[in-house]
Design a protein around this motif. Structure first.
Motif, short mmCIF file in Angstrom:
data_model
loop_
_atom_site.label_atom_id
_atom_site.label_comp_id
_atom_site.label_asym_id
_atom_site.label_seq_id
_atom_site.Cartn_x
_atom_site.Cartn_y
_atom_site.Cartn_z
N GLN A 20 10.16 4.73 -30.76
CA GLN A 20 8.91 4.19 -31.87
C GLN A 20 9.91 4.88 -32.94
O GLN A 20 9.70 5.01 -34.94
N ARG A 63 1.23 6.35 -33.69
CA ARG A 63 1.37 4.24 -33.37
C ARG A 63 1.11 4.32 -31.83
O ARG A 63 0.12 3.47 -31.66
N GLU A 67 -1.94 2.07 -30.58
CA GLU A 67 -1.88 1.79 -29.28
C GLU A 67 -3.01 1.68 -28.16
O GLU A 67 -3.28 0.65 -27.90
N MET A 86 1.42 -12.84 -36.88
CA MET A 86 1.46 -11.44 -35.92
C MET A 86 2.57 -10.08 -36.18
O MET A 86 2.41 -9.07 -35.86
N LEU A 87 3.83 -10.96 -36.68
CA LEU A 87 4.96 -9.94 -37.18
C LEU A 87 4.25 -9.53 -38.85
O LEU A 87 4.74 -8.26 -38.89
N LYS A 90 2.30 -6.70 -37.60
CA LYS A 90 2.66 -5.70 -37.09
C LYS A 90 3.78 -4.99 -38.08
O LYS A 90 3.19 -3.39 -37.73
N THR A 93 0.79 -2.82 -39.77
CA THR A 93 0.63 -1.57 -39.16
C THR A 93 1.48 -0.80 -38.79
O THR A 93 0.88 0.68 -38.78
N MET A 94 2.42 -0.97 -38.81
CA MET A 94 3.36 0.00 -38.51
C MET A 94 3.60 1.16 -39.93
O MET A 94 3.76 1.90 -39.67
#
Length: 122
Positions: A20, A63, A67, A86-87, A90, A93-94
């Motif tokens: 991470q 993170r 999660e 989805m990417l 993601k 969210t990152m």
């Protein structure tokens, strides 16, 4: 090492934290790259560097919180969606987890402390 530090900052597995952390390095690198372009005549303040460092160091804990919440809400369900969607989700969210790591990570640190304290006691 002090038990509080071991239960909080040392609460995540080393592999998870490093993974991470490496993903979290993307955002300050992009930010610094953008700030050091010739089109920006202003120098970057020390406080900006400090915030970038703190957010990057706390990103794995942020993170972890994200999660954990998503795992609790979704359970073991599997969703089939477009890979590009989805990417994109993601990545968003990152970015959110990194940007607000200074506010989200303390929740994860508290959880890790209580989780490891409970496991050590019983």
């Amino acid at each position: 090492m002090h038990p509080v530090i071991m239960k909080t900052l040392g609460g995540l597995s080393r592999a998870y934290y490093i993974r991470q952390f490496l993903f979290g390095l993307i955002f300050p690198a992009l930010f610094l790259f953008a700030m050091n372009q010739d089109t920006n005549p202003h120098p970057v303040a020390f406080g900006t560097y400090a915030l970038l460092a703190v957010n990057t160091l706390l990103y794995p804990y942020s993170r972890f919180v994200y999660e954990s919440v998503i795992d609790y809400i979704l359970g073991r369900n599997v969703f089939f969606v477009n890979a590009l969607l989805m990417l994109f989700v993601k990545l968003m969210t990152m970015i959110l987890c990194w940007s607000f790591a200074i506010f989200i990570a303390p929740i994860g640190l508290l959880y890790l402390y209580f989780h490891h304290s409970r496991n050590a006691a019983g």
